[in-house]
Design an enzyme around this catalytic site. Structure first.
Site, PDB file in Angstrom:
ATOM      1  N   ASP A   1       1.286 -10.802   8.453  1.00 37.55           N
ATOM      2  CA  ASP A   1       1.708  -9.413   8.607  1.00 37.55           C
ATOM      3  C   ASP A   1       3.171  -9.370   8.208  1.00 37.55           C
ATOM      4  O   ASP A   1       3.902 -10.339   8.414  1.00 37.55           O
ATOM      5  CB  ASP A   1       1.546  -8.975  10.070  1.00 37.55           C
TER       6      ASP A   1
ATOM      7  N   ASP B   1       0.825  -1.209   0.000  1.00 39.06           N
ATOM      8  CA  ASP B   1       0.000   0.000   0.000  1.00 39.06           C
ATOM      9  C   ASP B   1       0.856   1.255   0.000  1.00 39.06           C
ATOM     10  O   ASP B   1       0.343   2.353  -0.179  1.00 39.06           O
ATOM     11  CB  ASP B   1      -0.936  -0.002   1.215  1.00 39.06           C
TER      12      ASP B   1
ATOM     13  N   ASP C   1       5.811  -8.419   9.302  1.00 37.96           N
ATOM     14  CA  ASP C   1       6.905  -8.705  10.235  1.00 37.96           C
ATOM     15  C   ASP C   1       6.781 -10.092  10.866  1.00 37.96           C
ATOM     16  O   ASP C   1       7.540 -10.443  11.746  1.00 37.96           O
ATOM     17  CB  ASP C   1       6.946  -7.648  11.337  1.00 37.96           C
TER      18      ASP C   1
ATOM     19  N   ASP D   1     -10.375  -8.578  11.289  1.00 33.22           N
ATOM     20  CA  ASP D   1     -10.133 -10.014  11.408  1.00 33.22           C
ATOM     21  C   ASP D   1     -11.242 -10.722  12.184  1.00 33.22           C
ATOM     22  O   ASP D   1     -11.855 -11.665  11.688  1.00 33.22           O
ATOM     23  CB  ASP D   1      -8.761 -10.268  12.031  1.00 33.22           C
TER      24      ASP D   1
END
Lengths: 890, 274
Positions: free
Chosen positions: A380, A333, A382, A477
């Site tokens: 995600d 993004d 990380d 989520d």
């Protein structure tokens, strides 16, 4: 060590002579020289005159009082018996007080001699000792018989449960009716003071006994007891303790009662949710890889640096899955060229979209439109998956066609702000562990495990059926999972850490993240309340509701923090009952819930730590949850910052402002309490004491919150993960040194070597890690060298090498399996002590950061306190003093 | 005898691949893990003794004793660290190789019987390990040794020549059936492996695709420590405690023990990593 008499005498004489010699030396030398010479012996610093004098005095004492040996020896033992706390060989200044004090004490008090007591006293003593021992003996007995108890227990339960009568609906309902009736009776029947005490002691004894028996059924019984006691307390509070005569009392009382009802509700919902955690094991995949489904793997990113995304991408590429059936996409993004270039280089997909609507959810939905794998897995950017991730998770999907979601825990290999600032990393379970270790596993039993945004696999069809990832709330989520549950799909949870990531690096970021969760959950509660609507089972409704209601703890927590002030400041009786009755109801309520929760949650959250976690966040989530309930469309998605540094130690004043306000209020209340204790009416003393205890407790918990706000340094950009991996070093010249990697990060390694002689600082070495016959070589250089240990940093690694490094370290299937090994279990009292001492530490830190001038004062106060304890006289015990013992003085 | 000794034959796919090094170090590794080991040198170079501190001028050996009709027990030597071994022996006026070949031809069961004899001397419960450093084909001594073997390790280098020899050997085995007792297949061991070199890595990958699990999961790395140890008339277990080669051989020994169905003491395994 025992010596012969002659030897002892020799030693004695030698010691005297050496003391005399030292004394003479000390006197004839210039003071400066003496200081230099003796500083090692005495250990004094510059200008510590008293110590010099003291040392001289000590030397004189030892020399001049050189009594004949046998007398000296007897003297020694005499001194040791009658002055047990005085060390005659080392002089301390407070001995000036403690020796005379002890002498006076000796004149007044008769020494204890248990051989010469009257027969009555003896009997009494024996009886008392036996009584004292009885519970311990009983506990010992019940512990040593715990396994046999467990077997008996299990046998009885099985007998009862397998009885035919349960097959009839009528008997089941009849028993349920009787049980409900009994429960209502237990809860509502008013008791006198004595009856209540007896009732509670009985329940308490049962709970203590049950605690020693392993297994889920005793847990259920403990839960029942805890529910009875707590509900009885709430019933009593609602019916007997509200003061209808005084409007202020009544209003405040209702406020406190509401907060307590909330806490009670969460307690009960939590019990239901976690009563029987389903420890699901992975399901084996078919041997034929043709039957394995296709998977799209998404790595959404917005503003994280490439260095964070790289390891995730590399380990995603290394997942054990047929290459043609796994498509990896970086969803950027941030629309950065750097990322596009990287994706092209390593050969993974890269996607951007025209706008950035709906943040992460929108990003994922865009990717869902463009892809078509049977399954979708999201990491995600990380979260680094281990190579086994897909093989562990996909199996259940093939077994259960209704399964729409498989979640695995979020594991963090860097300390979160709590762990870093309280120094509890890996020793005490962190805030998230309760959720991922227990609650999700508990949810799994009820088919209510929900999606946590990352480290999960979703089946594409149901996901598309609910319109992709939900965009109505900021916790997309959980909402997506709720929607899928409503359509009758199932979810599952495997509690094996199959990915690991970075924790939030500062308290403010951490709070920001929690605010987002709280706001999102409150939004769902408002716009798509799980209590209503179709498609859910009652258990799913309870589990979802608890997950959402849990985030409303902000206001009740603040109420508990300030409740004692109502009496201390405003003299309002918020609980209209006698202090003793309050104690009789409150203490069992606390004890039972603590015992039960410690049993259920102990491995994932230590007792009392929840108090501190909530105290830190309470103030901050009050507003977002309230706003979200009133106006769910407000509030935007904020990205959690990760992978940063805390370069300087500092105190986060912005964050800690609310705690400090609360602390000040409590301190004022405390002083009011002292005033009331001395000058208030006599019949109020017990109420004052109860409120003072309460407020002290609150102060200590708030101290913990303050301690968390004192940010300690975080100097490493790459976190070191402790894990043992065999490897070897190739040094120039062709020698290979075998070694053991002790910790690793993306930039370097800590290595144990048996022989580091061949290594020099800054030397180039190749580190070779092995996986079967395949060896992976990484060029590096030595940056740290000490006997037995070497620290190395990698040189510039190519993409391929970096990928291999991740494969050998973070992506190992067993990388996080042993994370909690060696951690101590929960001990409620010890844990309470720890939390309260953290509170004290918080105030010390506060003083460090505000008035460092006061620090010496604080230190000397501590010393004084310790000295005061040392100064106190002690009654000598001469029961066993029969022979003169020679004790070595050195 | 209630228990059989375990006989391991170490052979090279071609010359100069380091069979003697492997035999000596495998013996040292097994001994280090607490097992009784005997090593037989069946190669006429008579170089095994160098790894165990034997004097270069020592001429006694198994071949000498057997061909001259002497007592075979006189050929047993013991190294400083307690490993017993039979050097080949040296006698320059005789062709020892041919004589030993002849001896084994007339006494085909000699090796098996005497290994059992050694076993009987030691223990009824703990098997001893007899490691035989066999000469390469074609050779009658090697045939005798392999007929007695429970496990045959074929040593090879990660180079094209070794690879070619290995493929031929493997094809021959596939055609003629296995020669060892108990129908065990020969296993291939990579020696002198340098994973930094692309060619060696490729050969390693190729081997795995070609013969699969017949190639051992353990490779012995090219480590200068070995050469340095031999220069001091030692093996890596005496001279290079921290070397990777030593760990490789310990892993090889562990694999061997697992092959024979013996569990390795986990404590010893951790001490190996330290």
């Amino acid at each position: 060590m025992e010596h012969t008499v002659e030897r002892r005498f020799q030693l004695h004489l030698f010691r005297k002579l050496s003391h005399a010699f030292l004394f003479i030396l000390h006197c004839i030398l210039k003071p400066a020289v003496a200081k230099k010479l003796f500083s090692r012996v005495i250990g004094f610093k510059k200008g510590q005159f008293t110590k010099t004098i003291a040392y001289r005095w000590q030397l004189i004492w030892n020399t001049v009082f050189a009594l004949p040996f046998p007398i000296q020896e007897r003297m020694n033992s005499f001194m040791q018996v009658y002055y047990p706390h005085i060390d005659w060989m080392r002089w301390h200044w407070y001995y000036v007080i403690s020796i005379p004090l002890q002498t006076i004490w000796l004149l007044i008090k008769k020494p204890i001699d248990r051989h010469q007591v009257s027969i009555h006293r003896k009997l009494f003593h024996q009886g008392w000792a036996a009584t004292k021992k009885a519970p311990r003996r009983w506990i010992h007995w019940s512990r040593s018989h715990a396994t046999s108890h467990a077997a008996t227990f299990a046998y009885i339960i099985r007998k009862i449960a397998s009885n035919r009568i349960w097959q009839f609906k009528l008997t089941r309902y009849a028993f349920m009716f009787i049980a409900t009736l009994l429960g209502i009776l237990c809860i509502t029947i008013p008791f006198s003071f004595v009856a209540q005490a007896l009732f509670l002691v009985a329940l308490w004894v049962i709970a203590l006994w049950l605690r020693s028996i392993p297994g889920p059924v005793p847990t259920l019984v403990m839960i029942t007891l805890s529910i009875i006691v707590s509900t009885r307390y709430i019933w009593w509070r609602a019916t007997n303790t509200l003061n209808y005569d005084d409007m202020i009392d009544f209003g405040l009382g209702i406020g406190l009662l509401m907060a307590e009802v909330y806490a009670w509700l969460i307690l009960i919902l939590g019990y239901i949710q976690t009563s029987w955690p389903l420890h699901r094991a992975p399901s084996v995949l078919p041997i034929d890889q043709e039957e394995w489904p296709t998977v799209d793997l998404f790595i959404p990113t917005y503003n994280e640096p490439l260095s964070v995304v790289k390891p995730t991408t590399f380990s995603a590429m290394g997942l054990d899955w047929p290459k043609e059936k796994l498509n990896i996409y970086i969803l950027d993004d941030g629309k950065r060229d750097e990322f596009r270039q990287f994706a092209e280089e390593v050969g993974v997909g890269y996607m951007v979209r025209p706008d950035n609507s709906y943040a992460k959810a929108g990003n994922l939905n865009h990717a869902l439109q463009k892809t078509n794998g049977e399954f979708v897995t999201i990491f995600d950017c990380d979260h680094i998956p281990t190579r086994s991730f897909l093989q562990v998770t996909i199996g259940w999907f093939l077994k259960d066609q209704k399964l729409a979601l498989m979640q695995t825990p979020h594991h963090f290999f860097s300390p979160d702000p709590f762990e870093r600032n309280l120094n509890s990393f890996r020793t005490v379970p962190n805030e998230g562990e309760l959720f991922y270790g227990l609650i999700q596993a508990g949810n799994d039993l009820w088919n209510a495990t929900f999606f946590c945004g990352s480290c999960a696999v979703l089946r594409r069809d149901p996901l598309m059926e609910v319109g992709g990832i939900a965009t109505e709330t900021v916790t997309e989520d959980a909402h997506t999972a709720l929607k899928m549950h409503r359509l009758g799909y199932t979810s599952a949870y495997i509690n094996l850490p199959q990915a690991a990531g970075l924790a939030t690096e500062s308290l403010s970021a951490h709070i920001g993240q929690r605010i987002r969760w709280a706001r999102g959950m409150a939004q769902i509660f408002r716009v798509d309340n799980p209590m209503f609507g179709k498609g859910l089972t009652w258990a799913q409704r309870i589990c979802y509701s608890n997950a959402m209601l849990h985030f409303f703890y902000g206001f009740p927590r603040l109420v508990f923090m300030t409740a004692p002030l109502a009496f201390l400041l405003m003299h309002a009786y918020v609980i209209h009952a006698s202090a003793i009755m309050i104690a009789l109801y409150v203490i069992p309520h606390i004890v039972h819930s603590a015992l039960t929760n410690s049993r259920i949650q102990g491995a994932f959250r230590h007792s009392m730590w929840a108090e501190m976690y909530e105290a830190v966040l309470a103030w901050y989530i009050v507003r977002p949850t309230t706003v979200a309930i009133l106006n769910p469309d407000k509030g935007k998605f904020n990205v959690t910052a990760k992978g940063g540094l805390v370069e300087h130690e500092y105190f986060d004043w912005m964050i800690s402002r609310p705690y400090i306000m609360l602390v000040l209020m409590c301190v004022i209340g405390f002083f009011f309490g002292i005033y009331r204790f001395f000058y208030g009416p006599a019949d109020e003393v017990s109420t004052v004491v109860i409120n003072m205890v309460w407020i002290t407790y609150n102060l200590l918990i708030l101290g913990g919150a303050v301690a968390v706000a004192a940010e300690t340094k975080q100097v490493r950009t790459a976190h070191r993960v402790t894990f043992e991996i065999p490897a070897y070093l190739r040094i120039p010249g062709g020698k290979l040194i075998s070694c053991m990697i002790e910790d690793y990060s993306e930039t370097g390694l800590g290595i144990a070597v048996t022989n580091g002689d061949m290594l020099t600082m800054h030397q180039s070495v190749d580190v070779v890690l092995q996986r079967g016959l395949r060896d992976f070589t990484f060029p590096a250089h030595v940056v740290h060298l000490e006997p037995g240990h070497v620290g190395i940093n990698f040189d510039e690694l190519t993409n391929e090498q970096e990928s291999q490094l991740i494969q050998c370290t973070f992506a190992r299937a067993d990388a996080w399996m042993y994370w909690n090994d060696g951690r101590k279990g929960d001990k409620p009292l010890a844990s309470m002590k720890e939390v309260l001492s953290i509170g004290v530490r918080g105030y010390v830190r506060l003083i460090e950061h505000t008035m460092p001038i006061l620090l010496p004062l604080l230190k000397s106060m501590g010393k004084m306190l310790r000295a005061c304890l040392l100064v106190l006289p002690r009654t000598p015990d001469i029961t066993n003093v029969t022979i003169t013992k020679f004790e070595s003085n050195s | 005898v209630s228990i059989d000794p375990r006989t391991i034959v170490v052979q090279g796919v071609k010359g100069g691949v380091g069979t003697t090094t492997v035999s000596a170090h495998l013996a040292a590794a097994l001994s280090d893990l607490g097992h009784q080991v005997y090593v037989f040198d069946f190669c006429r170079q008579n170089s095994l003794g160098l790894y165990f501190g034997l004097s270069f001028n020592e001429t006694k050996g198994l071949a000498v004793q057997l061909s001259s009709g002497g007592d075979w027990q006189d050929a047993i030597f013991q190294s400083f660290s307690g490993i017993r071994f039979f050097p080949f022996g040296a006698a320059f006026d005789l062709d020892l190789n041919a004589q030993l070949e002849q001896f084994f031809l007339s006494n085909p069961m000699w090796l098996t019987e005497h290994c059992q004899l050694l076993q009987a001397q030691h223990s009824d419960t703990q098997p001893i390990y007899c490691i035989i450093d066999a000469p390469r084909y074609p050779n009658g001594i090697a045939d005798t040794a392999i007929a007695a073997a429970d496990l045959v390790l074929d040593v090879m280098l990660p180079d094209a020549a070794s690879y070619a020899c290995m493929i031929k050997r493997h094809a021959y085995d596939m055609e003629c059936g296995v020669t060892e007792k108990n129908n065990t297949q020969r296993r291939y061991l990579l020696n002198g492996y340098s994973p930094t070199l692309e060619l060696e890595r490729d050969i390693c990958d190729l081997l795995q695709t070609d013969i699969g699990e017949l190639i051992l999961p353990v490779a012995i790395h090219q480590d200068e420590h070995i050469k340095e140890s031999i220069a001091q008339k030692q093996n890596a277990y005496e001279g290079a405690l921290a070397s990777q080669a030593r760990r490789d051989f310990t892993l090889l020994a562990t694999w061997t023990l697992a092959y024979f169905g013996e569990a390795t003491d986990s404590i010893k395994m951790t001490s190996l990593h330290r």
